[in-house]
Write an enzyme that holds these catalytic residues in place. Sequence first.
Site, PDB file in Angstrom:
ATOM      1  N   SER A 120       4.676  19.178   5.929  1.00 25.34           N
ATOM      2  CA  SER A 120       5.414  18.484   6.980  1.00 25.34           C
ATOM      3  C   SER A 120       4.480  17.552   7.760  1.00 25.34           C
ATOM      4  O   SER A 120       3.924  16.629   7.171  1.00 25.34           O
ATOM      5  CB  SER A 120       6.116  19.501   7.883  1.00 25.34           C
ATOM      6  OG  SER A 120       7.096  18.889   8.691  1.00 25.34           O
ATOM      7  N   ASP A 180      16.111  19.201   1.736  1.00 27.12           N
ATOM      8  CA  ASP A 180      15.374  19.154   3.003  1.00 27.12           C
ATOM      9  C   ASP A 180      16.220  18.424   4.054  1.00 27.12           C
ATOM     10  O   ASP A 180      16.535  17.250   3.906  1.00 27.12           O
ATOM     11  CB  ASP A 180      14.040  18.424   2.798  1.00 27.12           C
ATOM     12  CG  ASP A 180      13.075  18.604   3.960  1.00 27.12           C
ATOM     13  OD1 ASP A 180      13.546  18.760   5.105  1.00 27.12           O
ATOM     14  OD2 ASP A 180      11.856  18.578   3.716  1.00 27.12           O
ATOM     15  N   HIS A 221      13.327  22.564   3.793  1.00 28.04           N
ATOM     16  CA  HIS A 221      12.055  22.185   4.410  1.00 28.04           C
ATOM     17  C   HIS A 221      11.106  23.385   4.366  1.00 28.04           C
ATOM     18  O   HIS A 221      10.847  24.054   5.368  1.00 28.04           O
ATOM     19  CB  HIS A 221      12.289  21.725   5.842  1.00 28.04           C
ATOM     20  CG  HIS A 221      11.132  20.955   6.423  1.00 28.04           C
ATOM     21  ND1 HIS A 221      10.673  19.767   5.877  1.00 28.04           N
ATOM     22  CD2 HIS A 221      10.327  21.211   7.488  1.00 28.04           C
ATOM     23  CE1 HIS A 221       9.662  19.319   6.592  1.00 28.04           C
ATOM     24  NE2 HIS A 221       9.426  20.177   7.562  1.00 28.04           N
TER      25      HIS A 221
END
Length: 240
Positions: A120, A180, A221
Amino acid sequence: MIEFFTIPAQTLHSATIILVHGLGDSGHGLKQLATTPPSSNPLSWGTVNSFSHMRSSPKRAITANSGRQMPAWYDVRSFSPPAADDEAQMLESLAWLEGLIDNEVAAGIALQRIVVGGFSQGGTMSLLLALVSKLRVRGVAVLSGRLPLRDAQGGYSRAKELSVPQAASTPIFWGHGKADAVLTYTLALTSIEYLTSEIGVPPSTGGTTGLTFNAYEELGHSISSQEIDDLVAWLQNIVP
């Protein structure tokens, strides 16, 4: 001050992998990548004779979270619609990462035996390193990240403007889930299109250069076991 912890090499320390966490996390959030037994996860580094650092960012006020303080490499001004990146904070965090790399070089590890990767925000910072740093590490890994230095219109002209000539030659592993909902698959594809068409990063042809992109059908995610396997294969190819 930026904190980090280290997992020692199981054999000769001849390479270093630096892992960079995501928003609100710490280096411990990536510890499993390096500590799962080798039979199921070679990222325990026994097979690549390496040693990993997990970086922990300072706490910052996150505008999109009502100014709440949390570990972050840079401020997030808005999750939706996307806002311009805080360039100053990104470059400040980049300098900290470069300092850790400098320490590894001073300890005797060649730049071409150092890989930087993250999840991320950590993946975005790793990509920023590849694009604008004069330190030419062996490669970077982007797990559920995006292109850095976004402007208010969703463009990336600063990424192109600040990118160094050698940026196109740095091997990149990019893994992203198609489900995601935080950094979407569409955003990943937009980032990759810009990398290839505007910055000149070539798609990988299966060797040790270019951009290797892997998409995962039902992954949100997060990081999957298949993604780890793919990352391990890439690492073992570029850092034998």
